[in-house]
Design a protein around this motif. Structure first.
Motif, PDB file in Angstrom:
ATOM      1  N   ARG A   4       0.801  -1.256  -0.038  1.00 38.37           N
ATOM      2  CA  ARG A   4      -0.014   0.039  -0.064  1.00 38.37           C
ATOM      3  C   ARG A   4       0.952   1.226   0.013  1.00 38.37           C
ATOM      4  NH1 ARG A   4      -3.031   1.304   4.112  1.00 38.37           N
ATOM      5  NH2 ARG A   4      -4.776   1.769   2.875  1.00 38.37           N
ATOM      6  N   LEU A   6       1.435   5.752  -1.497  1.00 42.92           N
ATOM      7  CA  LEU A   6       0.782   6.894  -1.927  1.00 42.92           C
ATOM      8  C   LEU A   6       1.317   7.240  -3.452  1.00 42.92           C
ATOM      9  CD1 LEU A   6      -1.045   9.510  -1.196  1.00 42.92           C
ATOM     10  CD2 LEU A   6       1.127  10.542  -0.654  1.00 42.92           C
ATOM     11  N   LEU A  42      -1.847  11.886   6.065  1.00 46.29           N
ATOM     12  CA  LEU A  42      -2.648  10.767   5.327  1.00 46.29           C
ATOM     13  C   LEU A  42      -1.658   9.702   5.310  1.00 46.29           C
ATOM     14  CD1 LEU A  42      -4.860   9.919   3.419  1.00 46.29           C
ATOM     15  CD2 LEU A  42      -3.926  10.734   1.616  1.00 46.29           C
ATOM     16  N   GLN A  44       0.460   8.713   7.346  1.00 44.01           N
ATOM     17  CA  GLN A  44       0.535   8.304   8.742  1.00 44.01           C
ATOM     18  C   GLN A  44      -0.899   7.432   9.075  1.00 44.01           C
ATOM     19  OE1 GLN A  44       1.523  11.729  11.029  1.00 44.01           O
ATOM     20  NE2 GLN A  44       3.670  11.456  10.683  1.00 44.01           N
ATOM     21  N   LYS A  45      -1.986   7.965   8.755  1.00 42.29           N
ATOM     22  CA  LYS A  45      -3.187   7.773   9.034  1.00 42.29           C
ATOM     23  C   LYS A  45      -3.594   6.197   8.486  1.00 42.29           C
ATOM     24  CE  LYS A  45      -8.081   8.525   8.712  1.00 42.29           C
ATOM     25  NZ  LYS A  45      -9.216   9.489   8.029  1.00 42.29           N
ATOM     26  N   GLU A  46      -3.133   6.199   7.098  1.00 39.96           N
ATOM     27  CA  GLU A  46      -3.404   4.982   6.405  1.00 39.96           C
ATOM     28  C   GLU A  46      -2.580   4.013   6.640  1.00 39.96           C
ATOM     29  OE1 GLU A  46      -6.149   4.419   4.755  1.00 39.96           O
ATOM     30  OE2 GLU A  46      -6.951   6.372   4.978  1.00 39.96           O
ATOM     31  N   GLN A  47      -1.247   4.170   7.097  1.00 33.30           N
ATOM     32  CA  GLN A  47       0.037   3.382   7.499  1.00 33.30           C
ATOM     33  C   GLN A  47       0.462   2.763   6.318  1.00 33.30           C
ATOM     34  OE1 GLN A  47      -1.821   0.440  10.200  1.00 33.30           O
ATOM     35  NE2 GLN A  47      -1.083   1.711  12.083  1.00 33.30           N
ATOM     36  N   LEU A  48       0.837   3.664   5.358  1.00 29.20           N
ATOM     37  CA  LEU A  48       1.033   3.394   4.008  1.00 29.20           C
ATOM     38  C   LEU A  48       2.657   2.960   4.113  1.00 29.20           C
ATOM     39  CD1 LEU A  48      -0.400   6.200   1.712  1.00 29.20           C
ATOM     40  CD2 LEU A  48      -1.232   4.008   2.301  1.00 29.20           C
ATOM     41  N   LEU A 225      -4.264   6.629  -3.239  1.00 28.23           N
ATOM     42  CA  LEU A 225      -3.873   5.679  -2.594  1.00 28.23           C
ATOM     43  C   LEU A 225      -3.801   4.383  -3.288  1.00 28.23           C
ATOM     44  CD1 LEU A 225      -5.741   6.103   0.916  1.00 28.23           C
ATOM     45  CD2 LEU A 225      -3.439   7.127   0.122  1.00 28.23           C
ATOM     46  N   GLU A 227      -3.083   0.119  -3.522  1.00 33.14           N
ATOM     47  CA  GLU A 227      -2.916  -0.980  -3.015  1.00 33.14           C
ATOM     48  C   GLU A 227      -2.852  -2.278  -4.072  1.00 33.14           C
ATOM     49  OE1 GLU A 227      -4.586  -4.132   0.321  1.00 33.14           O
ATOM     50  OE2 GLU A 227      -5.689  -2.223  -0.151  1.00 33.14           O
ATOM     51  N   THR A 236      -7.601   4.540  -4.879  1.00 33.05           N
ATOM     52  CA  THR A 236      -8.481   5.497  -4.285  1.00 33.05           C
ATOM     53  C   THR A 236      -8.128   6.700  -4.236  1.00 33.05           C
ATOM     54  OG1 THR A 236      -8.999   3.445  -2.723  1.00 33.05           O
ATOM     55  CG2 THR A 236      -9.787   5.714  -2.113  1.00 33.05           C
ATOM     56  N   VAL A 238      -8.055  10.546  -2.852  1.00 32.00           N
ATOM     57  CA  VAL A 238      -8.347  11.108  -1.758  1.00 32.00           C
ATOM     58  C   VAL A 238      -8.259  12.845  -1.866  1.00 32.00           C
ATOM     59  CG1 VAL A 238      -7.657  11.462   0.636  1.00 32.00           C
ATOM     60  CG2 VAL A 238      -7.576   9.270  -0.278  1.00 32.00           C
TER      61      VAL A 238
END
Length: 370
Positions: A4, A6, A42, A44-48, A225, A227, A236, A238
């Motif tokens: 996953r 960015l 983003l 950090q939040k999505e743990q990319l 995002l 995957e 996705t 954003v």
């Protein structure tokens, strides 16, 4: 194996925003810098697991000190491997910000106009990329294919123009992507988002710019995002933008222009930059200055354009024994003798300016297209 990450490009930090007044252009440049924190949050939040930035992050090499500082801080806060492939606006050189700023250790900047590979053993990933080293670039992907062997996810981070073989901005073709053996190509340069595309077994996309900068970059903007898992790809969008550029065409035939505009406006316009074009037939040219005074508070910035047509009844007043009548009489004669629609349109515009002067109204000068 799954991954996953960015994918975002074409930030154009420190853009001039030439279509805006100087004060608001400065605000927009500050909002671009604020966007960097939203992107870092983003990640950090999505743990990319990594970030791909294929170029034109900067609008030029004339980068404000605070912009460079905010960029470094945001990239460090992402706390994952970050790959930058400089583009035609922010090409790599000895004096470019990419060479002069001290980037954190999690950032890898491609600095050569040949594809190179960085292996991330812990992720099972190989990232391929190259840099513009001038405002133009030859085709960098031509003849490329990932080497056989190894169980890697192969990614490309590259700035270039897709589908334009004669382009001087690193032309990239669908055929080249299909033959590359890549799993995903993160592209930059084109400012309109592509959505997820596929050439052979290679997925690819360009996300467009994440913040609109003019009326050639309308509507919602986003970062991607991505995957990858089991030969499949999910993308996705954003939205991280502060504002959007929007256009609105309003027919004011038989109604008050202010009422007609309000009828068509959405509920939340105050953050956005609008260009409103008035159309239809009118007895008198709309008073754009009056309209602006009544509408300004509903937008961050507003441009008004008058493309209405004068009703035939206006020309009938050309017979009046007044200054207005004499003025219209002369123009009507020219209007009736005009040989083309373009000539008639010019005469109508002259009538607008003349009537505005007679009524002591000031015509609003239209902004040039960006």
């Amino acid at each position: 194996m799954s991954l996953r990450f960015l994918h975002t490009a074409d930030w154009h930090l420190d853009s001039a925003f030439e279509g805006l007044p100087a004060g608001k252009a400065s605000i927009r440049r500050g909002e671009q810098r604020d966007m960097l924190q939203r992107i870092a949050a983003l990640v950090q939040k999505e743990q990319l697991q990594l970030v791909l930035l294929p170029g034109d992050l900067l609008d030029s090499d004339n980068t404000y000190h605070e912009t460079g500082a905010e960029l470094i801080t945001a990239l460090e806060q992402m706390a994952v491997p970050v790959f930058i492939a400089p583009g035609n606006h922010d090409y790599y050189g000895n004096n470019s910000p990419y060479a002069c700023l001290k980037f954190p250790p999690n950032v890898h900047i491609f600095t050569h106009p040949e594809l190179e590979c960085v292996e991330l053993e812990s992720l099972g990933v190989r990232v391929w990329g190259a840099a513009f080293v001038d405002k133009r670039s030859r085709a960098l992907l031509e003849g490329f294919a990932v080497p056989p062997g190894g169980d890697y996810i192969d990614l490309l981070c590259l700035h270039g123009e897709f589908g334009a073989r004669e382009s001087v901005y690193n032309p990239i073709s669908e055929k080249e992507l299909a033959a590359s053996g890549l799993d995903y190509a993160a592209l930059g340069h084109i400012h309109a988002a592509s959505g997820l595309q596929r050439a052979g077994q290679t997925f690819y996309a360009w996300p467009g710019c994440p913040e609109g900068r003019g009326f050639d970059e309308l509507g919602e903007k986003s970062v991607y995002l991505v995957e990858l898992a089991g030969g499949k790809c999910e993308l996705t969008p954003v939205n991280v933008a502060k504002r959007a550029y929007r256009t609105l065409s309003v027919d004011v035939t038989g109604t008050d222009p202010l009422l007609a505009v309000h009828t068509q406006l959405g509920d939340d316009t105050v953050s956005d930059i609008y260009r409103i074009t008035l159309t239809g037939e009118v007895a008198e040219p709309p008073d754009l200055n009056k309209l602006r005074r009544n509408l300004d508070e509903f937008f961050f910035e507003l441009q008004l354009r008058d493309q209405t047509r004068l009703q035939q009844s206006v020309w009938e007043r050309a017979g009046e024994d007044t200054l207005r009548g004499l003025f219209l009489l002369k123009l009507r004669e020219r209007y009736e003798a005009a040989r083309s629609d373009d000539e008639r349109e010019l005469i109508e515009q002259a009538a607008r300016w003349g009537l505005a002067a007679i009524d002591r109204r000031e015509e609003v000068i239209q902004h040039a297209d960006q």
